[in-house]
Design a protein around this motif. Structure first.
Motif, PDB file in Angstrom:
ATOM      1  N   LEU A  77      -7.854  -4.335   1.672  1.00  0.00           N
ATOM      2  CA  LEU A  77      -6.804  -5.047   2.388  1.00  0.00           C
ATOM      3  C   LEU A  77      -5.427  -4.220   3.143  1.00  0.00           C
ATOM      4  O   LEU A  77      -5.097  -4.342   3.944  1.00  0.00           O
ATOM      5  CB  LEU A  77      -6.255  -6.328   1.587  1.00  0.00           C
ATOM      6  CG  LEU A  77      -7.267  -7.437   1.156  1.00  0.00           C
ATOM      7  CD1 LEU A  77      -6.555  -8.213   0.080  1.00  0.00           C
ATOM      8  CD2 LEU A  77      -7.593  -8.198   2.292  1.00  0.00           C
ATOM      9  N   ARG A  78      -5.074  -3.477   1.858  1.00  0.00           N
ATOM     10  CA  ARG A  78      -4.078  -2.567   2.482  1.00  0.00           C
ATOM     11  C   ARG A  78      -4.346  -1.599   3.508  1.00  0.00           C
ATOM     12  O   ARG A  78      -3.441  -1.305   4.273  1.00  0.00           O
ATOM     13  CB  ARG A  78      -3.552  -1.591   1.398  1.00  0.00           C
ATOM     14  CG  ARG A  78      -2.604  -2.323   0.189  1.00  0.00           C
ATOM     15  CD  ARG A  78      -2.150  -1.858  -0.783  1.00  0.00           C
ATOM     16  NE  ARG A  78      -1.351  -2.871  -1.884  1.00  0.00           N
ATOM     17  CZ  ARG A  78      -1.496  -2.613  -2.952  1.00  0.00           C
ATOM     18  NH1 ARG A  78      -1.759  -1.557  -3.505  1.00  0.00           N
ATOM     19  NH2 ARG A  78      -0.510  -3.400  -3.873  1.00  0.00           N
ATOM     20  N   ARG A  79      -5.547  -1.191   3.572  1.00  0.00           N
ATOM     21  CA  ARG A  79      -5.834  -0.150   4.851  1.00  0.00           C
ATOM     22  C   ARG A  79      -5.970  -1.035   6.047  1.00  0.00           C
ATOM     23  O   ARG A  79      -5.782  -0.355   6.872  1.00  0.00           O
ATOM     24  CB  ARG A  79      -7.432   0.346   4.289  1.00  0.00           C
ATOM     25  CG  ARG A  79      -7.590   1.369   3.389  1.00  0.00           C
ATOM     26  CD  ARG A  79      -8.691   2.027   3.585  1.00  0.00           C
ATOM     27  NE  ARG A  79      -9.845   1.251   3.199  1.00  0.00           N
ATOM     28  CZ  ARG A  79     -10.269   0.963   1.914  1.00  0.00           C
ATOM     29  NH1 ARG A  79      -9.949   1.735   1.120  1.00  0.00           N
ATOM     30  NH2 ARG A  79     -11.388   0.081   1.766  1.00  0.00           N
ATOM     31  N   THR A  80      -6.101  -2.402   6.121  1.00  0.00           N
ATOM     32  CA  THR A  80      -6.148  -3.158   7.178  1.00  0.00           C
ATOM     33  C   THR A  80      -4.695  -3.300   7.625  1.00  0.00           C
ATOM     34  O   THR A  80      -4.392  -4.173   8.421  1.00  0.00           O
ATOM     35  CB  THR A  80      -7.030  -4.391   7.314  1.00  0.00           C
ATOM     36  OG1 THR A  80      -6.646  -5.269   5.976  1.00  0.00           O
ATOM     37  CG2 THR A  80      -8.477  -3.967   6.848  1.00  0.00           C
ATOM     38  N   GLY A  81      -3.687  -3.095   6.759  1.00  0.00           N
ATOM     39  CA  GLY A  81      -2.362  -3.430   7.059  1.00  0.00           C
ATOM     40  C   GLY A  81      -1.716  -4.718   6.420  1.00  0.00           C
ATOM     41  O   GLY A  81      -0.730  -5.125   6.727  1.00  0.00           O
ATOM     42  N   ILE A  82      -2.586  -5.221   5.352  1.00  0.00           N
ATOM     43  CA  ILE A  82      -2.132  -6.429   4.749  1.00  0.00           C
ATOM     44  C   ILE A  82      -1.484  -5.838   3.424  1.00  0.00           C
ATOM     45  O   ILE A  82      -1.852  -5.399   2.586  1.00  0.00           O
ATOM     46  CB  ILE A  82      -3.133  -7.397   4.696  1.00  0.00           C
ATOM     47  CG1 ILE A  82      -3.854  -8.020   5.919  1.00  0.00           C
ATOM     48  CG2 ILE A  82      -2.595  -8.615   3.602  1.00  0.00           C
ATOM     49  CD1 ILE A  82      -4.956  -8.538   5.818  1.00  0.00           C
ATOM     50  N   SER A  83      -0.261  -6.549   3.309  1.00  0.00           N
ATOM     51  CA  SER A  83       0.465  -5.968   2.031  1.00  0.00           C
ATOM     52  C   SER A  83       0.106  -6.850   1.010  1.00  0.00           C
ATOM     53  O   SER A  83       0.561  -8.367   1.081  1.00  0.00           O
ATOM     54  CB  SER A  83       2.095  -5.949   2.150  1.00  0.00           C
ATOM     55  OG  SER A  83       2.525  -5.677   1.178  1.00  0.00           O
ATOM     56  N   VAL A  84      -0.474  -6.652  -0.232  1.00  0.00           N
ATOM     57  CA  VAL A  84      -0.734  -7.565  -1.136  1.00  0.00           C
ATOM     58  C   VAL A  84      -0.284  -6.867  -2.359  1.00  0.00           C
ATOM     59  O   VAL A  84      -0.125  -5.595  -2.606  1.00  0.00           O
ATOM     60  CB  VAL A  84      -2.051  -7.964  -1.381  1.00  0.00           C
ATOM     61  CG1 VAL A  84      -2.524  -8.717  -0.177  1.00  0.00           C
ATOM     62  CG2 VAL A  84      -3.076  -6.327  -1.485  1.00  0.00           C
ATOM     63  N   ASN A  85      -0.035  -7.690  -3.603  1.00  0.00           N
ATOM     64  CA  ASN A  85      -0.089  -6.993  -4.846  1.00  0.00           C
ATOM     65  C   ASN A  85      -0.809  -7.812  -5.926  1.00  0.00           C
ATOM     66  O   ASN A  85      -1.327  -8.790  -5.728  1.00  0.00           O
ATOM     67  CB  ASN A  85       1.618  -6.912  -5.266  1.00  0.00           C
ATOM     68  CG  ASN A  85       2.318  -8.344  -5.252  1.00  0.00           C
ATOM     69  OD1 ASN A  85       1.588  -9.406  -5.536  1.00  0.00           O
ATOM     70  ND2 ASN A  85       3.559  -8.396  -5.016  1.00  0.00           N
TER      71      ASN A  85
END
Length: 88
Positions: A77-85
């Motif tokens: 998800l982070r590689r696609t630009g979505i910030s998650v934690n």
């Protein structure tokens, strides 16, 4: 029958309910009326929430790479630009 399979059946029943009586469709598929209405209510909630979009993306990643755990899914998800934690 798994929940994903039931969800697929409910989608088909929802589509066909404009042509055929709901009770007939549910009886033929051996599914409960309460289960159908619960699915419909939850579908509406997911559709209206922001998390529904994130859930869809996670599901897509899981279908592509079923062996991914939560760490790899988070990275994807982070590689696609979505910030998650981890608190989602």
């Amino acid at each position: 029958m798994g929940s994903r399979v039931k969800s697929n059946y409910f989608k088909i029943i929802h589509t066909l309910s404009s042509v055929h009586p709901l009770s007939l469709l549910l009886r033929a598929s051996n599914l409960s009326r309460s289960g159908f209405y619960k699915w419909r209510r939850l579908k509406a909630k997911r559709k209206s929430s922001h998390d529904g979009h994130l859930e869809l993306l996670i599901t897509e990643i899981h279908f592509q790479w079923p062996f991914y755990g939560y760490r790899r899914i988070t990275s994807a998800l982070r590689r696609t630009g979505i910030s998650v934690n981890h608190k989602l």
